[in-house]
Design a protein around this motif. Sequence first.
Motif, PDB file in Angstrom:
ATOM      1  N   LEU A 282      -2.204  -3.471  -3.015  1.00  0.00           N
ATOM      2  CA  LEU A 282      -1.495  -2.414  -3.738  1.00  0.00           C
ATOM      3  C   LEU A 282      -2.344  -1.144  -3.749  1.00  0.00           C
ATOM      4  O   LEU A 282      -2.373  -0.403  -4.728  1.00  0.00           O
ATOM      5  N   ILE A 283      -3.003  -0.898  -2.656  1.00  0.00           N
ATOM      6  CA  ILE A 283      -3.895   0.258  -2.566  1.00  0.00           C
ATOM      7  C   ILE A 283      -3.083   1.549  -2.674  1.00  0.00           C
ATOM      8  O   ILE A 283      -2.102   1.743  -1.951  1.00  0.00           O
ATOM      9  N   ALA A 284      -3.488   2.393  -3.613  1.00  0.00           N
ATOM     10  CA  ALA A 284      -2.836   3.692  -3.834  1.00  0.00           C
ATOM     11  C   ALA A 284      -1.353   3.552  -4.163  1.00  0.00           C
ATOM     12  O   ALA A 284      -0.570   4.483  -3.943  1.00  0.00           O
ATOM     13  N   ALA A 285      -0.953   2.407  -4.684  1.00  0.00           N
ATOM     14  CA  ALA A 285       0.446   2.214  -5.068  1.00  0.00           C
ATOM     15  C   ALA A 285       0.709   2.860  -6.422  1.00  0.00           C
ATOM     16  O   ALA A 285      -0.189   3.003  -7.250  1.00  0.00           O
ATOM     17  N   ASN A 286       1.954   3.260  -6.645  1.00  0.00           N
ATOM     18  CA  ASN A 286       2.368   3.850  -7.917  1.00  0.00           C
ATOM     19  C   ASN A 286       3.041   2.760  -8.751  1.00  0.00           C
ATOM     20  O   ASN A 286       4.144   2.314  -8.431  1.00  0.00           O
ATOM     21  N   LEU A 287       2.365   2.341  -9.814  1.00  0.00           N
ATOM     22  CA  LEU A 287       2.886   1.302 -10.702  1.00  0.00           C
ATOM     23  C   LEU A 287       3.001   1.825 -12.133  1.00  0.00           C
ATOM     24  O   LEU A 287       2.925   1.054 -13.088  1.00  0.00           O
ATOM     25  N   ARG A 288       3.208   3.120 -12.263  1.00  0.00           N
ATOM     26  CA  ARG A 288       3.334   3.677 -13.604  1.00  0.00           C
ATOM     27  C   ARG A 288       4.504   3.035 -14.349  1.00  0.00           C
ATOM     28  O   ARG A 288       5.604   2.887 -13.798  1.00  0.00           O
ATOM     29  N   HIS A 289       4.236   2.663 -15.583  1.00  0.00           N
ATOM     30  CA  HIS A 289       5.253   2.083 -16.471  1.00  0.00           C
ATOM     31  C   HIS A 289       5.833   0.769 -15.932  1.00  0.00           C
ATOM     32  O   HIS A 289       6.866   0.310 -16.420  1.00  0.00           O
ATOM     33  N   ALA A 290       5.208   0.171 -14.945  1.00  0.00           N
ATOM     34  CA  ALA A 290       5.728  -1.091 -14.407  1.00  0.00           C
ATOM     35  C   ALA A 290       5.495  -2.219 -15.405  1.00  0.00           C
ATOM     36  O   ALA A 290       4.502  -2.242 -16.132  1.00  0.00           O
ATOM     37  N   GLU A 291       6.421  -3.151 -15.437  1.00  0.00           N
ATOM     38  CA  GLU A 291       6.303  -4.341 -16.280  1.00  0.00           C
ATOM     39  C   GLU A 291       5.693  -5.458 -15.444  1.00  0.00           C
ATOM     40  O   GLU A 291       6.339  -6.023 -14.563  1.00  0.00           O
ATOM     41  N   LEU A 292       4.416  -5.766 -15.714  1.00  0.00           N
ATOM     42  CA  LEU A 292       3.689  -6.779 -14.951  1.00  0.00           C
ATOM     43  C   LEU A 292       3.252  -7.938 -15.838  1.00  0.00           C
ATOM     44  O   LEU A 292       2.334  -8.681 -15.494  1.00  0.00           O
ATOM     45  N   GLY A 293       3.904  -8.087 -16.963  1.00  0.00           N
ATOM     46  CA  GLY A 293       3.512  -9.127 -17.902  1.00  0.00           C
ATOM     47  C   GLY A 293       3.526 -10.517 -17.287  1.00  0.00           C
ATOM     48  O   GLY A 293       4.470 -10.890 -16.587  1.00  0.00           O
ATOM     49  N   THR A 294       2.468 -11.272 -17.536  1.00  0.00           N
ATOM     50  CA  THR A 294       2.266 -12.659 -17.086  1.00  0.00           C
ATOM     51  C   THR A 294       2.272 -12.809 -15.564  1.00  0.00           C
ATOM     52  O   THR A 294       2.318 -13.930 -15.056  1.00  0.00           O
ATOM     53  N   SER A 295       2.234 -11.719 -14.833  1.00  0.00           N
ATOM     54  CA  SER A 295       2.169 -11.827 -13.372  1.00  0.00           C
ATOM     55  C   SER A 295       0.765 -12.243 -12.932  1.00  0.00           C
ATOM     56  O   SER A 295      -0.210 -12.085 -13.664  1.00  0.00           O
ATOM     57  N   VAL A 296       0.679 -12.755 -11.722  1.00  0.00           N
ATOM     58  CA  VAL A 296      -0.596 -13.223 -11.175  1.00  0.00           C
ATOM     59  C   VAL A 296      -1.043 -12.254 -10.089  1.00  0.00           C
ATOM     60  O   VAL A 296      -0.369 -12.089  -9.074  1.00  0.00           O
ATOM     61  N   LEU A 297      -2.181 -11.600 -10.335  1.00  0.00           N
ATOM     62  CA  LEU A 297      -2.741 -10.660  -9.361  1.00  0.00           C
ATOM     63  C   LEU A 297      -4.156 -11.085  -8.962  1.00  0.00           C
ATOM     64  O   LEU A 297      -5.024 -10.251  -8.716  1.00  0.00           O
TER      65      LEU A 297
ATOM     66  N   ASP B 160       0.832  -1.208   0.000  1.00  0.00           N
ATOM     67  CA  ASP B 160       0.000   0.000   0.000  1.00  0.00           C
ATOM     68  C   ASP B 160       0.868   1.261   0.000  1.00  0.00           C
ATOM     69  O   ASP B 160       1.776   1.411   0.831  1.00  0.00           O
ATOM     70  N   GLY B 161       0.571   2.152  -0.930  1.00  0.00           N
ATOM     71  CA  GLY B 161       1.277   3.427  -0.979  1.00  0.00           C
ATOM     72  C   GLY B 161       2.714   3.339  -1.435  1.00  0.00           C
ATOM     73  O   GLY B 161       3.430   4.346  -1.428  1.00  0.00           O
ATOM     74  N   ALA B 162       3.172   2.167  -1.847  1.00  0.00           N
ATOM     75  CA  ALA B 162       4.558   2.018  -2.301  1.00  0.00           C
ATOM     76  C   ALA B 162       4.701   2.548  -3.724  1.00  0.00           C
ATOM     77  O   ALA B 162       3.730   2.669  -4.470  1.00  0.00           O
ATOM     78  N   CYS B 163       5.926   2.860  -4.100  1.00  0.00           N
ATOM     79  CA  CYS B 163       6.202   3.337  -5.454  1.00  0.00           C
ATOM     80  C   CYS B 163       7.024   2.288  -6.193  1.00  0.00           C
ATOM     81  O   CYS B 163       8.189   2.059  -5.867  1.00  0.00           O
ATOM     82  N   LEU B 164       6.390   1.651  -7.176  1.00  0.00           N
ATOM     83  CA  LEU B 164       7.068   0.669  -8.017  1.00  0.00           C
ATOM     84  C   LEU B 164       7.121   1.165  -9.458  1.00  0.00           C
ATOM     85  O   LEU B 164       7.031   0.399 -10.408  1.00  0.00           O
ATOM     86  N   GLU B 165       7.287   2.450  -9.612  1.00  0.00           N
ATOM     87  CA  GLU B 165       7.299   3.033 -10.950  1.00  0.00           C
ATOM     88  C   GLU B 165       8.442   2.447 -11.771  1.00  0.00           C
ATOM     89  O   GLU B 165       9.591   2.381 -11.328  1.00  0.00           O
TER      90      GLU B 165
END
Length: 371
Positions: A225-240, A206-211
């Motif tokens: 991942l509430i209010a997390a920063n995931l701009r431009h993150a590569e999350l391909g094939t990940s499990v959410l 929560d609130g982390a920056c994974l830009e």
Amino acid sequence: MLAALAVIVLLGVVLLVLPGLMVDHDLAGGRLAAADRLNAVNNVRATLLQTVGGAVVLFGAYATWRQLRVSQDGLNATREGNITDRFSRAVDQLGSDKLDVRIGGVYALWRIADHSDRDREAVVSIMAAYLRTHLPWPPQESAVPAADVSVNSVPPLETRAADAQTALTCLGVLYQERRPEWLNVSLTDLRRADCDGLWLRGVNFDGACLEAASVYQVNLSEASLIAANLRHAELGTSVLRRARCLRADLRGARLVKADLRSADFSGADLREANLRKVRAQAAVFVGADLRLADLRGCDLTDTDLREARLEGALTSDLTIWPTGFDARTAGVVVTADPGIEPDNLLPAAALTRRVPLLQSQPTHGSSASAN
């Protein structure tokens, strides 16, 4: 000495005197020839010898087992003492002002956790605390790239904080055992972090920056991942699956072929995100902003799209919408499907690539940084 003498005397009585008495008792006053009586006595003596020998063997086995047990207990105590000493030294290393010493401390704790299940939970918790204290978000030290600088100016985490990257990798490897059940890595600065292949199920970001972080093929099921920063993150094939991504900033993120089933993206900003071929059955996008997102080949069966904004989002004939949803009215753009997706960038390339400028502006209240 006296005990040994007593044992010898007792054995002498048992083997020399007792056989004759037993034979005479069995005869009950009868008579045998001397040779026959001698044979009978010898037979009894042989039986007694076997009995005594068996008893000696059993006693020896018991004594050996007891000795081994005592030795094992001693070894275990010594081992626990050694682990405690190594654990204390490794924790002390984490507080060093020398980078190589801190990295050595992380690896020392990692090795302890590999060999001691009892210490695994403590090591994982220490790694999480290390990340929270050494990588706070927003940054608090002048030497760390500020929160509002372009992510293109931020070096990969393994370059700017190699000890923290090692701790993150350690955490993601050891956490597969699911001990502890809940882990807090919230409000941490993980810009351009390498999380590829890690197990981060149920972790609190929560609130982390994974830009611009590389989160490829990562298990983030039930993560927060509430209010997390995931701009431009590569999350391909990940499990959410069942992840909580409420109000998260995923602008420009790449989620190609990711598993988003039953995840909650309520109020999330997914503008310009690449969601091609994701599985998002039963996901929640209530109030989410999906403008200019790429939804081609996306499976949105039973997805909740109430109040979601989809103007300009790219779709194709392979996009599966919830029953009764009118995509045309939502303002999507139907175009050709891109076909087979290209392979993912290698981690080094993904972490050093320059991210493009976003067309969309940050929404009110989100943490803005230059692109």
